[in-house]
Design a protein around this motif. Structure first.
Motif, PDB file in Angstrom:
ATOM      1  N   LEU A 178       0.847  -1.191   0.000  1.00 25.38           N
ATOM      2  CA  LEU A 178       0.000   0.000   0.000  1.00 25.38           C
ATOM      3  C   LEU A 178       0.883   1.242   0.000  1.00 25.38           C
ATOM      4  O   LEU A 178       1.822   1.336   0.787  1.00 25.38           O
ATOM      5  N   PRO A 179       0.633   2.224  -0.884  1.00 29.37           N
ATOM      6  CA  PRO A 179       1.448   3.440  -0.886  1.00 29.37           C
ATOM      7  C   PRO A 179       1.417   4.115   0.485  1.00 29.37           C
ATOM      8  O   PRO A 179       0.368   4.177   1.131  1.00 29.37           O
ATOM      9  N   ARG A 180       2.559   4.608   0.898  1.00 29.08           N
ATOM     10  CA  ARG A 180       2.648   5.204   2.232  1.00 29.08           C
ATOM     11  C   ARG A 180       1.699   6.373   2.413  1.00 29.08           C
ATOM     12  O   ARG A 180       1.099   6.553   3.476  1.00 29.08           O
ATOM     13  N   ALA A 181       1.526   7.186   1.366  1.00 33.30           N
ATOM     14  CA  ALA A 181       0.666   8.359   1.470  1.00 33.30           C
ATOM     15  C   ALA A 181      -0.797   7.986   1.664  1.00 33.30           C
ATOM     16  O   ALA A 181      -1.580   8.766   2.223  1.00 33.30           O
ATOM     17  N   ALA A 182      -1.190   6.793   1.208  1.00 32.51           N
ATOM     18  CA  ALA A 182      -2.591   6.388   1.305  1.00 32.51           C
ATOM     19  C   ALA A 182      -2.914   5.651   2.595  1.00 32.51           C
ATOM     20  O   ALA A 182      -4.086   5.450   2.919  1.00 32.51           O
ATOM     21  N   ARG A 183      -1.890   5.251   3.342  1.00 32.20           N
ATOM     22  CA  ARG A 183      -2.135   4.427   4.541  1.00 32.20           C
ATOM     23  C   ARG A 183      -3.040   5.085   5.565  1.00 32.20           C
ATOM     24  O   ARG A 183      -3.947   4.434   6.092  1.00 32.20           O
ATOM     25  N   PRO A 184      -2.850   6.385   5.912  1.00 30.36           N
ATOM     26  CA  PRO A 184      -3.731   6.973   6.929  1.00 30.36           C
ATOM     27  C   PRO A 184      -5.208   6.937   6.541  1.00 30.36           C
ATOM     28  O   PRO A 184      -6.065   6.785   7.411  1.00 30.36           O
ATOM     29  N   PHE A 185      -5.505   7.054   5.256  1.00 31.86           N
ATOM     30  CA  PHE A 185      -6.895   7.103   4.818  1.00 31.86           C
ATOM     31  C   PHE A 185      -7.511   5.706   4.794  1.00 31.86           C
ATOM     32  O   PHE A 185      -8.667   5.522   5.157  1.00 31.86           O
ATOM     33  N   VAL A 186      -6.713   4.705   4.392  1.00 32.40           N
ATOM     34  CA  VAL A 186      -7.216   3.325   4.390  1.00 32.40           C
ATOM     35  C   VAL A 186      -7.396   2.827   5.826  1.00 32.40           C
ATOM     36  O   VAL A 186      -8.393   2.177   6.154  1.00 32.40           O
ATOM     37  N   THR A 187      -6.429   3.141   6.705  1.00 31.94           N
ATOM     38  CA  THR A 187      -6.548   2.694   8.099  1.00 31.94           C
ATOM     39  C   THR A 187      -7.680   3.411   8.826  1.00 31.94           C
ATOM     40  O   THR A 187      -8.231   2.875   9.790  1.00 31.94           O
ATOM     41  N   PHE A 188      -8.041   4.627   8.379  1.00 37.84           N
ATOM     42  CA  PHE A 188      -9.189   5.300   8.983  1.00 37.84           C
ATOM     43  C   PHE A 188     -10.470   4.524   8.699  1.00 37.84           C
ATOM     44  O   PHE A 188     -11.329   4.363   9.574  1.00 37.84           O
ATOM     45  N   ALA A 189     -10.608   4.024   7.467  1.00 37.34           N
ATOM     46  CA  ALA A 189     -11.778   3.203   7.141  1.00 37.34           C
ATOM     47  C   ALA A 189     -11.796   1.926   7.977  1.00 37.34           C
ATOM     48  O   ALA A 189     -12.847   1.475   8.440  1.00 37.34           O
ATOM     49  N   THR A 190     -10.606   1.334   8.193  1.00 36.06           N
ATOM     50  CA  THR A 190     -10.520   0.149   9.047  1.00 36.06           C
ATOM     51  C   THR A 190     -10.949   0.473  10.471  1.00 36.06           C
ATOM     52  O   THR A 190     -11.641  -0.318  11.127  1.00 36.06           O
ATOM     53  N   LEU A 191     -10.536   1.635  10.967  1.00 34.97           N
ATOM     54  CA  LEU A 191     -10.911   2.062  12.316  1.00 34.97           C
ATOM     55  C   LEU A 191     -12.418   2.235  12.432  1.00 34.97           C
ATOM     56  O   LEU A 191     -13.026   1.855  13.438  1.00 34.97           O
TER      57      LEU A 191
END
Length: 371
Positions: free
Chosen positions: A10-23
């Motif tokens: 997963l691109p590093r820049a996209a991780r915060p947004f994908v993990t927010f959906a997981t949260l």
């Protein structure tokens, strides 16, 4: 923007947004993979300049139901702004939320909304605080100049070359001998380096401290930019780390960011629960180890005094020293009156006055100079 294929990083820049959906999913929200892709794509199209752009994209694409809008906002602040969560709607995986208050057993239901503050209470009142655009006072300017040299230091494990050292520097001696055909005119010496102790500032933002909150945050901003290592937390009904917000160079921007990060301005006073939550997180407890701890609070605890006593007891074992500053200390003959303050007084190195910013900075520097 399509999701990465299986096995693809997963691109590093996209991780915060994908993990927010997981949260969100971990806390009971229905978020489909397609919504996550749309959220990431919306952020990319916006090219966000502020956190408000990211919030707007999240609201538009992840579609939180109206009845859980407050929970959605709390998770957003916890994930992107680093705010500690107090309690959401009960769910089987509630403990997966970021930076939970692990020191508390149950959430507290708010009583009457404490709009004006001014009294010590255990009720939780969540609000947004705005700070007036005031200039930095003379006391803070003097503190900024004096702090780098006056704050306590400790010996490091690293050595550095000095004229008068603790042991000979054989490596440099051999190099000089090679350059001088075996002659050594002066034996190089080594001495341990020193580094500034970490400063841990805990600020009470409850209703009874409402009049001192703004001055305390301005002091915290000055301290973060004067000390080599400083950590700042607010305590009231919740524990919130505001160090990152205060690192901004301009005080007005830093205080505005802190105002967004902290939700329990002018609320109740549960210092014991907040300190217990601080010590329950290993990373946070590490901030207190051998640190110079400064607590800005009147100590009007409305929770269980036993929790506060136990937390301060443990904090005292970790810290280099604890300076407790209260606006109630009007003179040298001040004696704590509340049950909780009388019980924790033996574990504090000093109880000083927080009557004004000038007095607070004087107390911090004077205690730092004590052997």
């Amino acid at each position: 923007m399509s999701a990465p294929a299986r096995g693809e990083a997963l691109p590093r820049a996209a991780r915060p947004f994908v993990t927010f959906a997981t949260l969100l999913r971990a806390n009971g929200f229905s978020v489909a993979p397609e919504q996550t892709e749309t959220f990431v794509a919306a952020v990319g199209l916006l090219g966000p300049r502020t956190m408000a752009d990211i919030y707007a994209a999240a609201r538009a694409t992840l579609g939180p139901p109206p009845e859980r809008r407050e929970d959605f906002d709390a998770l957003y602040r916890a994930h992107f702004l680093g705010q500690t969560l107090s309690g959401l709607m009960p769910g089987p995986e509630e403990d997966l939320a970021y930076e939970p208050e692990e020191g508390g057993d149950a959430t507290f239901e708010p009583e009457e909304l404490n709009e004006a503050g001014g009294e010590a209470t255990a009720a939780e009142a969540l609000s947004l605080r705005r700070f007036a655009p005031l200039g930095e006072g003379e006391a803070l300017r003097r503190f900024r100049r004096a702090a780098p040299d006056a704050l306590p230091r400790r010996r490091s494990r690293r050595f550095a070359g000095r004229r008068a050292g603790e042991r000979p520097d054989m490596r440099r001696a051999l190099r000089e001998a090679v350059r001088r055909d075996g002659e050594i005119l002066r034996l190089p010496q080594l001495r341990r380096r020193t580094r500034q102790r970490r400063i841990l500032l805990l600020i009470d933002v409850s209703g009874s401290m409402k009049g001192q909150t703004e001055a305390s945050l301005r002091l915290a901003h000055t301290l973060v930019h004067s000390a080599e290592r400083a950590e700042v937390f607010t305590i009231g009904t919740r524990l919130t780390r505001v160090t990152r917000a205060l690192r901004h160079r301009h005080a007005s921007v830093a205080l505005a960011a802190a105002a967004v990060a902290v939700a329990d301005w002018d609320g109740g006073t549960r210092l014991g629960d907040a300190l217990a939550a601080f010590l329950a997180v290993p990373r946070y407890a590490g901030f207190a180890r051998s640190a110079y701890v400064v607590v800005l609070s009147d100590g009007l605890e409305r929770g269980d005094p036993a929790v506060l006593i136990g937390a301060v007891e443990r904090l005292a074992r970790l810290a280099w020293g604890i300076l407790w500053l209260t606006p109630l200390a009007s003179g040298a003959d001040f004696a704590p009156e509340t049950e909780a303050m009388r019980a924790i007084a033996p574990h504090l190195d000093r109880i000083g006055s927080a009557a004004s910013p000038a007095r607070i900075t004087h107390e911090i520097l004077e205690f730092a100079r004590t052997p």
